[in-house]
Design an enzyme around this catalytic site. Structure first.
Site, PDB file in Angstrom:
ATOM      1  N   GLU A 177      14.679  -7.832  -2.809  1.00  0.00           N
ATOM      2  CA  GLU A 177      15.611  -7.342  -1.583  1.00  0.00           C
ATOM      3  C   GLU A 177      14.841  -7.861  -0.295  1.00  0.00           C
ATOM      4  O   GLU A 177      13.580  -7.366  -0.085  1.00  0.00           O
ATOM      5  CB  GLU A 177      15.887  -5.948  -1.494  1.00  0.00           C
ATOM      6  CG  GLU A 177      16.985  -5.391  -0.477  1.00  0.00           C
ATOM      7  CD  GLU A 177      17.285  -3.961  -0.712  1.00  0.00           C
ATOM      8  OE1 GLU A 177      18.494  -3.818  -0.265  1.00  0.00           O
ATOM      9  OE2 GLU A 177      16.502  -3.171  -1.195  1.00  0.00           O
ATOM     10  N   VAL A 218       0.909  -1.293   0.097  1.00  0.00           N
ATOM     11  CA  VAL A 218       0.030   0.124  -0.021  1.00  0.00           C
ATOM     12  C   VAL A 218       0.729   1.192   0.022  1.00  0.00           C
ATOM     13  O   VAL A 218       2.263   1.261  -0.259  1.00  0.00           O
ATOM     14  CB  VAL A 218      -0.938   0.010   1.163  1.00  0.00           C
ATOM     15  CG1 VAL A 218      -1.910  -1.253   1.195  1.00  0.00           C
ATOM     16  CG2 VAL A 218      -0.329   0.055   2.425  1.00  0.00           C
ATOM     17  N   ASN A 236      18.679   1.066  -2.602  1.00  0.00           N
ATOM     18  CA  ASN A 236      18.351   2.482  -2.827  1.00  0.00           C
ATOM     19  C   ASN A 236      19.440   3.111  -2.101  1.00  0.00           C
ATOM     20  O   ASN A 236      19.770   4.384  -2.650  1.00  0.00           O
ATOM     21  CB  ASN A 236      17.135   2.813  -2.215  1.00  0.00           C
ATOM     22  CG  ASN A 236      16.008   2.330  -2.940  1.00  0.00           C
ATOM     23  OD1 ASN A 236      15.936   2.087  -4.174  1.00  0.00           O
ATOM     24  ND2 ASN A 236      14.632   2.200  -2.427  1.00  0.00           N
ATOM     25  N   SER A 277      10.443   0.522  -0.011  1.00  0.00           N
ATOM     26  CA  SER A 277      11.718   0.978  -0.473  1.00  0.00           C
ATOM     27  C   SER A 277      12.426   1.900   0.210  1.00  0.00           C
ATOM     28  O   SER A 277      13.640   2.077   0.135  1.00  0.00           O
ATOM     29  CB  SER A 277      11.412   1.486  -2.106  1.00  0.00           C
ATOM     30  OG  SER A 277      10.577   2.823  -2.009  1.00  0.00           O
ATOM     31  N   HIS A 303      11.250  -6.294  -0.879  1.00  0.00           N
ATOM     32  CA  HIS A 303      11.163  -4.909  -1.544  1.00  0.00           C
ATOM     33  C   HIS A 303      11.450  -5.427  -2.877  1.00  0.00           C
ATOM     34  O   HIS A 303      12.546  -5.928  -3.353  1.00  0.00           O
ATOM     35  CB  HIS A 303      12.337  -4.206  -0.930  1.00  0.00           C
ATOM     36  CG  HIS A 303      12.643  -3.116  -2.042  1.00  0.00           C
ATOM     37  ND1 HIS A 303      14.052  -2.379  -2.141  1.00  0.00           N
ATOM     38  CD2 HIS A 303      11.821  -2.180  -2.693  1.00  0.00           C
ATOM     39  CE1 HIS A 303      13.972  -1.635  -3.210  1.00  0.00           C
ATOM     40  NE2 HIS A 303      12.616  -1.272  -3.458  1.00  0.00           N
TER      41      HIS A 303
END
Length: 727
Positions: free
Chosen positions: A468, A406, A506, A435, A456
Site C-alpha cells: 500500500e 523502525v 487497516n 500501518s 506500507h
C-alpha cells in the site's frame, strides 16, 4: 490477422505455428480458434501429410484463453457460453481423433505438441488433446491449469482429459489448486510426455515413426485410474476429494464445487458425454457473477495495477540501492525481497548485533528453501551478497530510496528521518513503512516533504503480495513513481491511496475485527462468529485474526485512536474495548502468548475457544441467524471501503477490490468490496444498511454515495467508467 500458420514439409510433416501478432505470449482468440480449426482440416485432408506438429513462434507456447472470448460468450447468455465451449470441444476432439475411423480406431494421423516454454490454461488443454507432448528443457517455463485461481476451471477438455490421464487424486493438485510446474516435473507427473532440447525436431521424428495414436479413453475397456465413483477404491477417492474441497473452501467458492461435480458425473459416462457435462458445469460457473468479478479483480485489474495503471508521468525510477532503516522482522523482510529483486541493500539498525540478526533472517529463509529444493546455495549467496548489515549511516550516501521500518513512534521516526536526510543524495526518495501513523504528520520531520511517501508492507513481507503506497499532503509525482517502480521490481501488487487514519487496508479490516469481538461481547457464540466468516470465504475468522495479530496491538490501537479522536471516538466501541482490555489484563495476548480468544497447546497449535471466555461474556440462549452474522461482518468492511472512496482516500475502485483481496483476504470469490456490492445491487445494499443500522447502530448507516447510486440504479463499475477509475 494471422495467428496460426500452416507449413507442409517435404518430409510429410505439417507444422502449425501459433504466433499472435503484437503480443509477447499467445492467447487463444475466436479468430485464432477458427484458423487452427481450418489448418487442422487442411492437414488432415492432404494425403501428402503424414503427421502434424503444433508449436509456437514465441519462446513460450501460450498463456491461456483471451478473456474477451469468454466475455463475448457470456453476453449471448448461457446457451451462447455452452455453444462456444462445445465448439472448442469439437475442434480439440477433431485433433484427438485425427481422422481415425470411429468404430475401429484405425487410420488417422499423429499430432504432437511442441512447447518451447510456458503452457498455461488452454495452452495445456490444446496439447492434452494431441497424441504426444514434447517440451523444451526450460526450467523457467511453467506448465499447468491455473483457471481455478481466477474463479473458473479448465473448461476446454482439460478437466476431463487430465482426470482420465492421471486419475482424480493425481489431477487434483493441478485442477483444484492451480499448481504449475517446470517441464521436468511436468513429465514426472505425467502432464507431458517428453522433455527435449529441440521439441519440434523430437516431435517431427515421433510423428514420422508411425506411432499408435488412439487415446486410452477411446479404447474399449478403459478404466479410470484410481477407480470410477462406483468402484470401491474410486468411491473413497471421491469422498476424500469432496472433503478436501469443502475443507479448503468452506463451500464459498462456486468453481471448485462445479469442477468436482463435472469430474464425478463425467467419470460415469463415455468420454464425449463427459465433455458435454464439463461444458454445462463450465457454463454454470461462467454465468455466476462470482467468476466475472474474480477474473476482473484477480487478473485484469491486478495486472493493470502491476503495469502502472495509476503511475504519474515521470522518468524511469528503477531502484538501484535501497537503505532499510530498522532490522526487525519487517525491515528484514523488506531487505530480503529487495535483494531478491537484484537491488543493493543497506540494512541499518542501532546495534550491529541487531543488523546482523536482520540479515540472518534472509539466511534462514534460504536455508529452508534449500532443504525444500526450492533454492540453491548459489542463489542464496547471490542474494545475501546484496545485503550489507551495518550501523553506519554513511553507507547510504549513494542510495536512491530509503525505506524506514523502525518502531511505530512519531519521535523515533522523525529522528531517523533527519539523520538519514543528512547523508543521502538530495534526490533520494524517503519512504516510511507504517500501518497507522499519518504520512503528512511524519513528513513534517523531512526537509523535502515532496520526496516523502508511505510504503506500507504487510507481514510477512516475503509472502504477502500487496503493498500500500500512501501519498502525504505534499508528496510529489516522482515519489509516487519511485514507489510504484520499486514495487514492480520486487514483484508485488501496489495500490496508491491518499493519507488518512489507517489508510485503506487497516481502515477496513479493523471494523471486521471489532464487529467479531462486539458480537462475542453481545453473547454470540464465538464459534458461530468465526465459522460464519469462513463460510463467507474469509481466510480466517475475526477472532482468530485478532489472536494472530495480537491482542496487545488491538489495545494499543484502541488507546491511540481514542486519544486522537477524543469526543469523536465511537461510543459503540466500548463493549469491544472492555472485552479486549479484559483479555489483555489476564495476559491473554493472542497466539504469541499461547492464550487469546483461543487456547493453544505448548507448541502453539490452536485447540479451540478458550473455556474462560464464557465467564467474561456469557453466551445468549437464542443465537442470531447465520446470514445476520455474516452481513454484519461483511458490511462492516465494505461500508468503510465506500467511505474511503467518498472521502478521496481511495481514488480507484480497482485498487479497492484488489487491495482488499490481497491485503486481508476479503472473500476472493466476490471480487472485492465494490464487486460484492455490485453483485448485491446498490438498492438492496442500501436497504440492508438501513435494517442493520436500525438494529445495531449508526456504524451501519448507508453512505451518501451508496444511497445516491441506489436511487439511480447504478453499479460501482458502471458509475466509475470502463476503466473503473473514480473521476
Amino acid at each position: 490477422m494471422t495467428e496460426f500458420t500452416l507449413e507442409k514439409g517435404a518430409d510429410g510433416v505439417a507444422i502449425i505455428t501459433w504466433d499472435l501478432p503484437g503480443k509477447s505470449m499467445n492467447v487463444l482468440t475466436l479468430e485464432g480458434a477458427q484458423q487452427l480449426d481450418a489448418a487442422i482440416d487442411d492437414a488432415l485432408a492432404d494425403d501428402a501429410v503424414k503427421g502434424i506438429v503444433i508449436t509456437s513462434g514465441k519462446d513460450s507456447f501460450a498463456a491461456g484463453m483471451d478473456l474477451n472470448v469468454l466475455a463475448g460468450m457470456k453476453d449471448s447468455g448461457a446457451q451462447g457460453v455452452f455453444d462456444g465451449v462445445m465448439s472448442l470441444h469439437h475442434m480439440l476432439r477433431k485433433i484427438e481423433r485425427a481422422g481415425m475411423e470411429p468404430k475401429t480406431n484405425k487410420g488417422g494421423k499423429p499430432i504432437a505438441a511442441a512447447l518451447p516454454g510456458t503452457a498455461m490454461g488452454i495452452g495445456l488443454e490444446l496439447p492434452l488433446a494431441c497424441h504426444r507432448i514434447f517440451a523444451a528443457d526450460n526450467p523457467k517455463a511453467r506448465i499447468g491449469l491455473p483457471e481455478i485461481m481466477v474463479g473458473i476451471f479448465p473448461g476446454s477438455g482439460g478437466t476431463t482429459r487430465l482426470v482420465r490421464k492421471l486419475g482424480v487424486m493425481g489431477a487434483s493438485q493441478y485442477l483444484l489448486q492451480g499448481k504449475s510446474v517446470d517441464p521436468k516435473k511436468a513429465k514426472s507427473a505425467g502432464l507431458i510426455d517428453e522433455v527435449a532440447e529441440d521439441p519440434v525436431a523430437a516431435a517431427k521424428e515421433w510423428v514420422l515413426s508411425e506411432p499408435k495414436i488412439v487415446k486410452p479413453w477411446d479404447e474399449k475397456g478403459f478404466k479410470l485410474p484410481g477407480g470410477a465413483p462406483y468402484h470401491p477404491a474410486g468411491f473413497q477417492t471421491f469422498v476424500g476429494a469432496n472433503a478436501m474441497v469443502n475443507g479448503q473452501t468452506w463451500g464459498a467458492f462456486p468453481a471448485p464445487k462445479a469442477l468436482l461435480s463435472a469430474v464425478y458425473e463425467g467419470a460415469m459416462v463415455p468420454f464425449d458425454t463427459a465433455l458435454k457435462i464439463e461444458a454445462r458445469w463450465f457454463t454454470s460457473v461462467i454465468m455466476n457473477p462470482s467468476s466475472g468479478a474474480m477474473i476482473r479483480s484477480l487478473f485484469l485489474n491486478k495486472e493493470a495495477l502491476e503495469k502502472g495503471a495509476n503511475r504519474p508521468e515521470a522518468p524511469d525510477q528503477t531502484v538501484k540501492k535501497v537503505g532499510v532503516m530498522g532490522a526487525g522482522m519487517m525491515g528484514a523482510g523488506i531487505a530480503l525481497v529487495s535483494a531478491q529483486a537484484g537491488i543493493e541493500v543497506v540494512l541499518i539498525d542501532q546495534k550491529q548485533e541487531a543488523a546482523d540478526k536482520g540479515k540472518a533472517y534472509a539466511e534462514s529463509y534460504f536455508e529452508k528453501g534449500i532443504k525444500r529444493g526450492k533454492s540453491t546455495p548459489e542463489k542464496a549467496e547471490a542474494v545475501l551478497s546484496k545485503i550489507t548489515a551495518t550501523t553506519d549511516y554513511s553507507a547510504l550516501s549513494d542510495a536512491d530510496l530509503i525505506i524506514e521500518a523502525v518502531f511505530e513512534d512519531v519521535g523515533v521516526k522523525a529522528e531517523v528521518t533527519k539523520n538519514v536526510e543528512a547523508v543521502v543524495p538530495e534526490d533520494c526518495i524517503f519512504a516510511t513503512n507504517t500501518s497507522t501513523l499519518p504520512i503528512t504528520d511524519l513528513a513534517k520531520a523531512s526537509k523535502r516533504p515532496e520526496q516523502f511517501i508511505g510504503i506500507h508492507f504487510f507481514s510477512p513481507v516475503e509472502k504477502m503480495l500487496l503493498v500500500e503506497i500512501i501519498k502525504g499532503a505534499e508528496t510529489g509525482d516522482r515519489a509516487v513513481a519511485k514507489a510504484l517502480d520499486y514495487v514492480r521490481q520486487i514483484r508485488k501488487t501496489p495500490i496508491v491511496v491518499n493519507d488518512a487514519r489507517f489508510f485503506y487496508a487497516n481502515r477496513c479490516i479493523i471494523p471486521y475485527l471489532n464487529e467479531g469481538a462486539r458480537m462475542v461481547a453481545e453473547g454470540v457464540e464465538p464459534v458461530l462468529v468465526d465459522n460464519a466468516a469462513r463460510l463467507l470465504g474469509m481466510p480466517v475468522g475475526p477472532l482468530q485474526l485478532i489472536d494472530e495479530t495480537s491482542i496487545d496491538l488491538a489495545v494499543k490501537i484502541a488507546k491511540a485512536t481514542k486519544e486522537a479522536l477524543g469526543d469523536k471516538y465511537p461510543s459503540d466501541n466500548k463493549p469491544v474495548d472492555d472485552l479486549m482490555f479484559a483479555l489483555y489484563d489476564q495476559g491473554r495476548l493472542g497466539r504469541k502468548s499461547n492464550a487469546g480468544f483461543y487456547s493453544y497447546d505448548d507448541k502453539g497449535k490452536r485447540e479451540g475457544i478458550w473455556d474462560g471466555l464464557d465467564d467474561l461474556t456469557p453466551t445468549l440462549d437464542d443465537q442470531p441467524d447465520l446470514i445476520e452474522v455474516q452481513h454484519r461482518l461483511m458490511f462492516a468492511q465494505v461500508l468503510e471501503a465506500v467511505r474511503a472512496l467518498e472521502e478521496g482516500v481511495l481514488e480507484d475502485i480497482r485498487e479497492g477490490d484488489v487491495g482488499a483481496i490481497l491485503g486481508w483476504g476479503f472473500a476472493p470469490w466476490s471480487g472485492g468490496p465494490f464487486s460484492w456490492l455490485d453483485i448485491l445491487g446498490a438498492e438492496y445494499a442500501a436497504e440492508r444498511c438501513d435494517q442493520l443500522a436500525q438494529k445495531f447502530g449508526p456504524r451501519f448507516s448507508c453512505p451518501d454515495l451508496l444511497r445516491e447510486m441506489a436511487s439511480k440504479g447504478q453499479s460501482f463499475y458502471g458509475r466509475f467508467g470502463q476503466d473503473a477509475k473514480a473521476a
